[in-house]
Motif scaffolding. Structure first.
Motif, PDB file in Angstrom:
ATOM      1  N   UNK A  88       0.898  -1.126   0.042  1.00 22.51           N
ATOM      2  CA  UNK A  88      -0.066   0.007  -0.013  1.00 22.51           C
ATOM      3  C   UNK A  88       0.778   1.160  -0.050  1.00 22.51           C
ATOM      4  N   UNK A  89       0.563   2.066  -0.895  1.00 27.45           N
ATOM      5  CA  UNK A  89       1.345   3.268  -1.032  1.00 27.45           C
ATOM      6  C   UNK A  89       1.280   4.211   0.272  1.00 27.45           C
ATOM      7  N   UNK A  90       2.742   4.600   0.648  1.00 22.44           N
ATOM      8  CA  UNK A  90       3.005   5.221   1.978  1.00 22.44           C
ATOM      9  C   UNK A  90       2.970   4.558   3.337  1.00 22.44           C
ATOM     10  N   UNK A  91       2.705   3.153   3.101  1.00 21.30           N
ATOM     11  CA  UNK A  91       2.779   2.351   4.468  1.00 21.30           C
ATOM     12  C   UNK A  91       3.959   1.344   4.273  1.00 21.30           C
ATOM     13  N   UNK A  92       3.918   0.831   5.567  1.00 22.31           N
ATOM     14  CA  UNK A  92       5.402  -0.023   5.677  1.00 22.31           C
ATOM     15  C   UNK A  92       4.765  -1.546   6.081  1.00 22.31           C
ATOM     16  N   UNK A  93       5.185  -2.299   5.175  1.00 18.51           N
ATOM     17  CA  UNK A  93       4.637  -3.771   5.350  1.00 18.51           C
ATOM     18  C   UNK A  93       5.915  -4.731   6.341  1.00 18.51           C
ATOM     19  N   UNK A  94       5.718  -5.331   7.183  1.00 21.41           N
ATOM     20  CA  UNK A  94       6.761  -6.183   7.733  1.00 21.41           C
ATOM     21  C   UNK A  94       6.303  -7.520   7.386  1.00 21.41           C
ATOM     22  N   UNK A  95       7.337  -8.139   6.864  1.00 19.31           N
ATOM     23  CA  UNK A  95       7.549  -9.642   6.400  1.00 19.31           C
ATOM     24  C   UNK A  95       8.779 -10.220   7.111  1.00 19.31           C
ATOM     25  N   UNK A  96       8.605 -10.991   8.140  1.00 22.79           N
ATOM     26  CA  UNK A  96       9.734 -11.748   8.659  1.00 22.79           C
ATOM     27  C   UNK A  96       9.421 -13.110   8.015  1.00 22.79           C
ATOM     28  N   UNK A  97      10.700 -13.639   7.691  1.00 20.92           N
ATOM     29  CA  UNK A  97      10.867 -15.082   6.840  1.00 20.92           C
ATOM     30  C   UNK A  97      11.927 -15.808   7.463  1.00 20.92           C
ATOM     31  N   UNK A  98      11.644 -17.230   7.704  1.00 19.54           N
ATOM     32  CA  UNK A  98      12.717 -18.285   8.025  1.00 19.54           C
ATOM     33  C   UNK A  98      12.933 -18.970   6.918  1.00 19.54           C
ATOM     34  N   UNK A  99      14.280 -19.150   6.431  1.00 17.72           N
ATOM     35  CA  UNK A  99      14.443 -20.055   5.153  1.00 17.72           C
ATOM     36  C   UNK A  99      15.526 -20.954   5.573  1.00 17.72           C
ATOM     37  N   UNK A 100      15.427 -22.322   4.940  1.00 18.66           N
ATOM     38  CA  UNK A 100      16.406 -23.369   5.365  1.00 18.66           C
ATOM     39  C   UNK A 100      16.541 -24.254   4.013  1.00 18.66           C
ATOM     40  N   UNK A 101      17.362 -25.138   4.317  1.00 11.07           N
ATOM     41  CA  UNK A 101      17.604 -26.262   3.278  1.00 11.07           C
ATOM     42  C   UNK A 101      16.917 -27.536   3.200  1.00 11.07           C
ATOM     43  N   UNK A 102      15.958 -27.699   4.176  1.00  7.41           N
ATOM     44  CA  UNK A 102      15.263 -28.841   4.320  1.00  7.41           C
ATOM     45  C   UNK A 102      14.378 -29.279   3.271  1.00  7.41           C
ATOM     46  N   UNK A 103      13.691 -28.067   2.733  1.00 11.71           N
ATOM     47  CA  UNK A 103      12.559 -28.203   1.842  1.00 11.71           C
ATOM     48  C   UNK A 103      13.184 -28.457   0.352  1.00 11.71           C
ATOM     49  N   UNK A 104      14.604 -28.297  -0.093  1.00 16.55           N
ATOM     50  CA  UNK A 104      14.974 -28.416  -1.260  1.00 16.55           C
ATOM     51  C   UNK A 104      16.068 -27.448  -1.709  1.00 16.55           C
ATOM     52  N   UNK A 105      16.549 -27.480  -2.515  1.00 14.49           N
ATOM     53  CA  UNK A 105      17.790 -26.561  -2.927  1.00 14.49           C
ATOM     54  C   UNK A 105      17.116 -25.661  -4.486  1.00 14.49           C
ATOM     55  N   UNK A 106      17.306 -24.593  -4.510  1.00 17.54           N
ATOM     56  CA  UNK A 106      17.223 -23.875  -5.676  1.00 17.54           C
ATOM     57  C   UNK A 106      18.263 -23.034  -5.642  1.00 17.54           C
TER      58      UNK A 106
END
Length: 932
Positions: A88-106
């Motif tokens: 949304x214009x003018x707003x802050x969106x917070x997205x935290x993400x955990x990533x790992x190698x257990x689901x596959x590798x790309x």
């Protein structure tokens, strides 16, 4: 007017543009490391060039046009995550993400110019920044940059650590082998040397290392037999699509290459796997199959070969298997020549006075494999390690055996041919389990076995037939001791089982769902058995009135002309052990000298961590250790036993205050202990050419109090400025000293009531310049670490006499001074390096490093009977390392080490007598690697 209108128009456009954009921010965490923040991860909007990387704390912020997009998270070797977002214009969106190698590798979404994070200097600096404890890590990337090939040299590149010349033993803040602990993946390692507590770090190739952790402050998770450092080698754990790399090396030592002929022993081969047992009937006849005489060796050029590889496999959706293996072989030739003097008296006269030549050849064969299986929140690891090291030496001494009664005018020739081999077997099984958000379990078990052998060491002493004519004909006529000419067989076996178990529980969450408190409860155990055996066959020269003349030795390098079956039959010599010869009544003369026993340590510990505010966190803990040590010995000196049974309560406190986002202030305090080693307690006599060592069964443990204060400043993700102060207080310190005896033997004693050491450490890592914007990026980086220390200990001869006499093993010493510095402690240590890196494209680069190391004078042995301390004089070394990646597959390297080639000197202070002197030579190596 036009300019004003243009600026206004641009401002309006910029305002309009910014109003059509929003901000996306958040933190990326590492699933493989239990939710730790992940630096240098890539974040971008799919199908656009909008994006960035996370900082040292895993944080990112990007400006994104308003609307619906796909946000992509990626990191080398990890699963790529795509997440739909609505900005949304003018707003802050917070997205935290955990990533790992257990689901596959790309790996194709983003190309990242980085190694696995736990090997990278900047990632290890981040770990140092986040840690509450005071610790230092050195990773594979830094080791490669500095051209380091073994772990002993690696740790000397960190603040306050130096290496004992000619060994793999290190001094941490002036405290030597007995004050340090060595572990592999958190589990203890046995010693490969009967005279040492720790394994020789020089036998570990950096090919097996992901990083080395150096804890200079005590943590209740570590064993309490510690005051210098806990050095933990973390073995490589590969994660990625797969690789195989072959490496070759060729080089030499300038001193070794410069000699006309290079000599070694008869018997051992160049592989390093040689072994030989005594003959079946060693006293009846002359049955020894190997020659006494030196043999001309191959040209003394060093070679190395290695192969390593790894691959990751996906097993279903939630399971991943990582495999890594390495095999390598290295050899080296060295040559030294100089002077060696022993038993220098108060008048400055050396009883033993030689010039010497030393030819040495060594090998290191390493094989390691590890498996890592991760299923959801559960990880299982197996590490297997095999190391075979060998050292072959041909030592030749010319001069005075004893100025008072043995070739006093010189002309004696002493030869010693030694082959020493160590085999180390390590098996480790480890597990990590994350149960929900709050509960973790970590466990590990290991089985270690060390087999150290010295098969068929040979020593001979030939003197002038007439001692008044040192340049005259040589013979065995004036041989005084049976042991002057001998063959020696030694075996040390050390077997150990160890186990760790740790549970961690997080609780007391705040409004941000961050846990403010953590409690740890754990157990450690290690159960070791030691078995040492040695047999020495002494060749008694038979002089008698009926046979007054011994034949002349025409060639001192052809002693087989004397020691043979014909002369044995003629009665010119006989063969005996220390228990006697053929016909000695009531004695098994072939029964070896022995010592050994069991050492068990059972420990439980608990620690509590709490974050009192966003800036302040503290850990308090206590460890209880039950130590039992049994020792039995049957040697040429005596037979008996010496047992130790102690229970130690070991508290610790660590605090960290975050001054701001870039600066930390840390404090640590603890109580630990120092345990005497088997060789130091067993009454067995270890003979060297100019010195003998005898154990003291009356030794007991020391108690240590440790204090640290440290300030860290992290200007950027790859820079640090650090300043620290430390102090040590040791009750009943252990020292090796010359005891009152006719032969000036060395033993170990609790030398006084206390010892103190305090000092300061400075570390700086700085990017002088970094050009990452252009297509051909380049950088120039420099590092400096300096440690200054003052140490002092009181020396009390009456205390030593009283304690050893009360224990039934009286020892008398006569310290020259009533106080002294700590043995092995240098006042000043310095490491400096500067590195240049140039990348031409994704596959081609060059890298050059110049590294300087310096340590100031340090005490080798304390002075007694009016004699000064024996001191190792300060030394500087300078190394140059050049590496280039020619293409995706091919790499070249050139290293030139010890460019200054200083003279290594040891002096006796008061008398100002040089007792040891030689040069190590410069080392050159050309290496080639090919990655398939």
């Amino acid at each position: 007017m036009k300019k004003i209108l243009l600026i206004a128009l641009l401002s309006i456009c910029q305002l309009a543009f910014s109003q059509d954009r929003g901000t996306v921010t958040g933190i990326v965490t590492d699933k493989e490391m239990s939710g730790e923040s992940l630096p240098f991860a890539n974040i971008f909007i799919k199908g656009t060039s909008i994006g960035g990387t996370t900082d040292m704390d895993g944080k990112y912020t990007i400006s994104v046009p308003a609307g619906k997009h796909t946000l992509v998270f990626s990191f080398i070797g990890y699963q790529t995550i795509e997440k739909p977002i609505n900005v949304v214009a003018g707003q802050t969106l917070t997205i935290n993400q955990e990533i790992g190698a257990s689901q596959g590798v790309a790996l194709d979404e983003v190309e990242v110019k980085a190694t696995v994070s736990k090997e990278k200097e900047s990632a290890l600096l981040l770990e140092q920044k986040k840690a509450v404890s005071i610790k230092t890590n050195i990773g594979a990337q830094e080791l490669t940059r500095k051209g380091v090939s073994d772990v002993a040299t690696a740790v000397t590149k960190t603040t306050g650590i130096s290496k004992q010349e000619g060994t793999g033993s290190v001094f941490v803040r002036g405290l030597g082998d007995r004050y340090n602990v060595t572990t592999l993946n958190g589990l203890p390692l046995p010693s490969n040397d009967p005279s040492k507590k720790n394994i020789d770090l020089g036998i570990f190739s950096t090919d097996i290392v992901e990083f080395i952790g150096i804890d200079k402050t005590f943590d209740v998770e570590n064993y309490g037999d510690f005051s210098g450092a806990n050095i933990d080698i973390s073995s490589k754990n590969y994660r990625g699509k797969g690789f195989v790399e072959v490496g070759l090396g060729f080089g030499g030592n300038t001193e070794a290459i410069s000699v006309d002929n290079f000599y070694l022993n008869d018997g051992p081969n160049t592989s390093g796997f040689y072994n030989i047992n005594p003959p079946a009937f060693p006293l009846n006849n002359y049955n020894f199959s190997t020659s006494w005489d030196r043999e001309k060796s191959n040209p003394p050029f060093n070679n190395s070969i290695s192969i390593k590889g790894g691959k990751s496999f996906n097993i279903g959706e939630n399971t991943k298997l990582n495999v890594f293996a390495v095999g390598s072989f290295d050899n080296f030739y060295k040559y030294k020549e100089g002077i060696s003097r022993g038993s220098v008296n108060v008048s400055g006269v050396a009883r033993r006075n030689y010039t010497f030549n030393n030819y040495a050849y060594g090998t290191n064969t390493t094989g390691m494999g590890n498996l890592s299986l991760k299923h959801k929140q559960h990880t299982f690891k197996y590490n297997g390690l095999f190391i075979n090291t060998s050292s072959q030496k041909q030592d030749e001494y010319n001069g005075i055996v004893d100025i008072f009664d043995y070739a006093p005018n010189g002309g004696a020739v002493v030869q010693r041919a030694t082959f020493d081999r160590t085999q180390l077997f390590v098996h480790q099984l480890l597990g990590e389990h994350k149960i929900g958000e709050q509960f973790d379990i970590n466990w590990g078990g290991s089985y270690n076995f060390v087999d150290n052998r010295t098969p068929n060491r040979r020593q001979s002493i030939v003197t002038p037939d007439d001692w008044d004519e040192p340049n005259g004909p040589k013979s065995f006529r004036e041989t005084i001791n049976d042991s002057d000419n001998h063959r020696f067989y030694q075996k040390l076996e050390e077997e150990e089982i160890a186990a760790n178990f740790l549970t961690t529980f997080k609780f007391n969450s705040n409004e941000k769902e961050e846990y403010l408190s953590k409690i740890k409860l754990g157990y450690s155990g290690r159960f070791k058995s030691v078995d040492f055996q040695a047999t020495q066959f002494n060749f008694r020269i038979n002089n008698s009135p009926s046979d007054p003349a011994q034949p002349f030795i025409d060639d001192v390098y052809n002693l087989d002309s004397y020691f043979n079956q014909e002369n044995f039959n003629a009665g010119l010599f006989s063969i005996r052990t220390f228990r006697g010869g053929l016909g000695t009544p009531g004695v098994n003369v072939l029964f070896p000298q022995t010592y050994g026993g069991k050492q068990n340590i059972n420990a439980g510990y608990i620690s509590f961590e709490h974050r009192f505010s966003p800036k302040f966190v503290a850990i308090v803990g206590v460890r209880g250790e039950k130590i039992t040590q049994t020792l039995n010995f049957n040697t040429s000196l005596s037979n008996g036993n010496s047992d130790l049974d102690e229970f130690e309560i070991l508290p610790m406190l660590t605090m960290k205050y975050e001054l701001n986002e870039e600066q930390n202030l840390k404090f640590a305090a603890s109580k630990t202990y120092t345990l005497p080693q088997y060789k130091e307690k067993a009454q067995f006599q270890f003979e060297e050419i100019t010195q003998a060592y005898i154990g003291n069964p009356a030794l007991y443990l020391s108690t240590d109090y440790n204090f640290d204060l440290k300030w860290d400043y992290f200007p950027s993700r790859s820079e640090i400025i650090s300043l620290g102060a430390f102090g040590k207080y040791i009750q009943n310190p252990i020292n090796d000293v010359t005891i009152n005896s006719a032969t000036n033997d060395v033993s170990w004693v609790n030398s006084g009531e206390k010892a103190t050491a305090y000092g300061a450490e400075l570390e700086i890592r700085k990017n002088i310049f970094e050009d990452s914007e252009s297509e051909n990026s380049s950088s120039l980086n420099a590092g400096l670490n300096v440690s200054y220390m003052y140490s002092n200990q009181d020396l009390d001869k009456d205390k030593v006499t009283a304690e050893t006499t009360a224990a039934g093993f009286p020892i008398s010493v006569d310290f020259t001074e009533t106080e002294s510095g700590i043995s092995g402690a240098s006042d000043l240590l310095l490491n400096a390096d500067i590195s240049y890196m140039k990348e031409f494209d994704n596959e081609r680069n060059i890298q050059a490093t110049l590294a300087l190391n310096y340590f100031s004078d340090r005490i080798f042995a304390l002075g007694t009977e009016g004699k000064g301390n024996i001191v190792d004089l300060g030394v500087s070394t300078l190394d140059f390392i050049f590496k280039t990646q020619l293409n995706k597959n091919l790499g070249l390297g050139l290293s030139a080490k010890n460019l200054l080639n200083p003279t290594i000197e040891r002096k006796q202070e008061k008398q100002n007598v040089l007792v040891y002197s030689y040069k190590n030579g410069m080392e050159f190596k050309l290496s080639l690697s090919y990655n398939f």
